[in-house]
Motif scaffolding. Structure first.
Motif, PDB file in Angstrom:
ATOM      1  N   LEU A  54      -4.461  -9.036   3.471  1.00 59.17           N
ATOM      2  CA  LEU A  54      -5.143  -8.523   2.819  1.00 59.17           C
ATOM      3  C   LEU A  54      -4.450  -7.137   2.318  1.00 59.17           C
ATOM      4  CD1 LEU A  54      -8.730  -8.487   4.356  1.00 59.17           C
ATOM      5  CD2 LEU A  54      -8.055  -9.303   2.262  1.00 59.17           C
ATOM      6  N   ALA A  55      -3.768  -6.512   3.068  1.00 56.74           N
ATOM      7  CA  ALA A  55      -2.909  -5.175   2.555  1.00 56.74           C
ATOM      8  C   ALA A  55      -1.839  -5.519   1.814  1.00 56.74           C
ATOM      9  CB  ALA A  55      -2.077  -4.601   3.884  1.00 56.74           C
ATOM     10  N   ALA A  56      -1.259  -7.097   2.015  1.00 55.52           N
ATOM     11  CA  ALA A  56      -0.128  -7.279   1.348  1.00 55.52           C
ATOM     12  C   ALA A  56      -0.705  -7.735  -0.329  1.00 55.52           C
ATOM     13  CB  ALA A  56       0.583  -8.616   1.914  1.00 55.52           C
ATOM     14  N   LYS A  57      -1.837  -8.564  -0.357  1.00 57.66           N
ATOM     15  CA  LYS A  57      -2.488  -8.777  -1.638  1.00 57.66           C
ATOM     16  C   LYS A  57      -2.917  -7.769  -2.162  1.00 57.66           C
ATOM     17  CE  LYS A  57      -4.468 -13.295  -0.269  1.00 57.66           C
ATOM     18  NZ  LYS A  57      -5.640 -14.141   0.032  1.00 57.66           N
ATOM     19  N   ALA A  58      -3.407  -6.560  -1.598  1.00 56.96           N
ATOM     20  CA  ALA A  58      -3.619  -5.494  -2.510  1.00 56.96           C
ATOM     21  C   ALA A  58      -2.633  -4.662  -3.210  1.00 56.96           C
ATOM     22  CB  ALA A  58      -4.105  -4.469  -1.340  1.00 56.96           C
ATOM     23  N   GLU A  59      -1.377  -4.995  -2.678  1.00 52.61           N
ATOM     24  CA  GLU A  59      -0.339  -4.418  -3.379  1.00 52.61           C
ATOM     25  C   GLU A  59       0.501  -5.549  -4.349  1.00 52.61           C
ATOM     26  OE1 GLU A  59       0.621  -1.349  -3.135  1.00 52.61           O
ATOM     27  OE2 GLU A  59      -0.793  -0.643  -1.737  1.00 52.61           O
ATOM     28  N   ASN A  60      -0.157  -6.647  -4.666  1.00 54.31           N
ATOM     29  CA  ASN A  60       0.215  -7.573  -5.432  1.00 54.31           C
ATOM     30  C   ASN A  60       1.492  -8.332  -4.643  1.00 54.31           C
ATOM     31  OD1 ASN A  60      -1.641  -7.414  -7.262  1.00 54.31           O
ATOM     32  ND2 ASN A  60      -0.784  -5.440  -8.106  1.00 54.31           N
ATOM     33  N   MET A  61       1.609  -8.377  -3.405  1.00 51.38           N
ATOM     34  CA  MET A  61       2.616  -9.150  -3.101  1.00 51.38           C
ATOM     35  C   MET A  61       2.736 -10.529  -3.109  1.00 51.38           C
ATOM     36  SD  MET A  61       4.131  -8.718   0.943  1.00 51.38           S
ATOM     37  CE  MET A  61       5.598  -9.643   1.536  1.00 51.38           C
ATOM     38  N   PRO A  62       3.994 -11.098  -3.854  1.00 52.84           N
ATOM     39  CA  PRO A  62       3.676 -12.580  -4.095  1.00 52.84           C
ATOM     40  C   PRO A  62       3.382 -13.413  -2.805  1.00 52.84           C
ATOM     41  CG  PRO A  62       5.623 -11.475  -5.082  1.00 52.84           C
ATOM     42  CD  PRO A  62       5.056 -10.649  -4.017  1.00 52.84           C
ATOM     43  N   LYS A  63       2.490 -14.570  -3.173  1.00 51.63           N
ATOM     44  CA  LYS A  63       2.090 -15.491  -2.403  1.00 51.63           C
ATOM     45  C   LYS A  63       3.180 -16.114  -1.620  1.00 51.63           C
ATOM     46  CE  LYS A  63      -0.875 -19.478  -1.691  1.00 51.63           C
ATOM     47  NZ  LYS A  63      -1.659 -20.614  -2.287  1.00 51.63           N
ATOM     48  N   ASP A  64       4.245 -16.480  -2.051  1.00 53.36           N
ATOM     49  CA  ASP A  64       5.430 -17.073  -1.527  1.00 53.36           C
ATOM     50  C   ASP A  64       6.021 -16.056  -0.417  1.00 53.36           C
ATOM     51  OD1 ASP A  64       5.308 -18.942  -2.994  1.00 53.36           O
ATOM     52  OD2 ASP A  64       6.959 -18.763  -4.292  1.00 53.36           O
TER      53      ASP A  64
END
Length: 248
Positions: A54-64
């Protein structure tokens, strides 16, 4: 609101503008890998991994990048990181807690100690300041997903302890034990949250003058810039004047 939270919001916006993402992505990936190693490599079955994703997604970290970090946990060449907590005092007697993931405890401890010394503070023994904080669950939703009343009602019904709102987010506080269940109930109603993690919440905050405030914020910024440091928590408040100066 605590000064550190205010400062984080300003730095977060500046970070977006500057597009300096590689260091942040590296830290997020490290937490994802460690979380995946401590349990099942499935975010739906591993609460800590779920929080890290969730934290990664919140920072727009690529899915890959996220998937690669999870896979790395099961690889034979996966690095081993120790989870370490440091505690200390910043100028003005402000309490600071640092959470780190490191592959070299001596290096990280030495660096953290030097930051405190240069700032006019001091590193302390583990437990020296953590009693001034509560370990709680924190869930954040974008302000647009619901009205404050709707979020308050849903969160309390789900078993949350406290609900508040900032300019940009709804913040829901839970106990350590109920974080997962509350997050799941709210996600079913409002969609995926921006954050759902365990944090250190100060029981009280200390108002500091602008001179001390600048020193503390510089220390916090230096700590957060360290590759091994994942989270920094502090119990201070800064003036509106210093906030305006920083925002400018």
């Amino acid at each position: 609101m605590a000064g550190h939270s205010q400062f984080k919001n300003i730095m977060h916006k500046k970070g977006k503008q500057d597009a300096i993402r590689s260091k942040l992505f590296s830290k997020l990936a490290r937490e994802i890998t460690v979380a995946a190693k401590t349990g099942l490599p499935d975010p739906n079955m591993n609460a800590r991994l779920r929080a890290a994703v969730l934290a990664a997604k919140a920072e727009n970290m690529p899915k890959d990048n996220i998937e690669r970090a999870i896979k790395k946990a099961s690889g034979a060449d996966a690095e081993t990181y120790d989870e370490v907590r440091y505690e200390g005092y910043a100028p003005g007697g402000v309490a600071v807690i640092i959470e780190a993931l490191t592959d070299n405890r001596n290096r990280t401890a030495g660096e953290v100690r030097s930051y405190f010394t240069k700032a006019g503070g001091a590193l302390a023994e583990t437990g020296a300041v953590s009693f001034m904080f509560d370990r709680v669950g924190m869930i954040e939703f974008d302000k647009k997903v619901a009205s404050e009343d709707a979020m308050m009602e849903a969160a309390i019904d789900a078993g949350a302890d406290d609900v508040s709102a900032t300019e940009e987010a709804h913040e829901i506080v839970t106990s350590v034990e109920t974080l997962r269940d509350v997050a799941k109930a709210l996600e079913e109603k409002f969609g995926e949250p921006k954050k759902a993690a365990l944090v250190w919440r100060p029981q009280n905050t200390i108002k500091v003058d602008d001179e001390s405030g600048e020193k503390i914020l510089k220390l916090v910024g230096t700590l957060e810039d360290n590759d091994d440091v994942q989270n920094v928590y502090a119990n201070f408040e800064i003036s509106d004047a210093l906030m305006a100066k920083l925002a400018g």
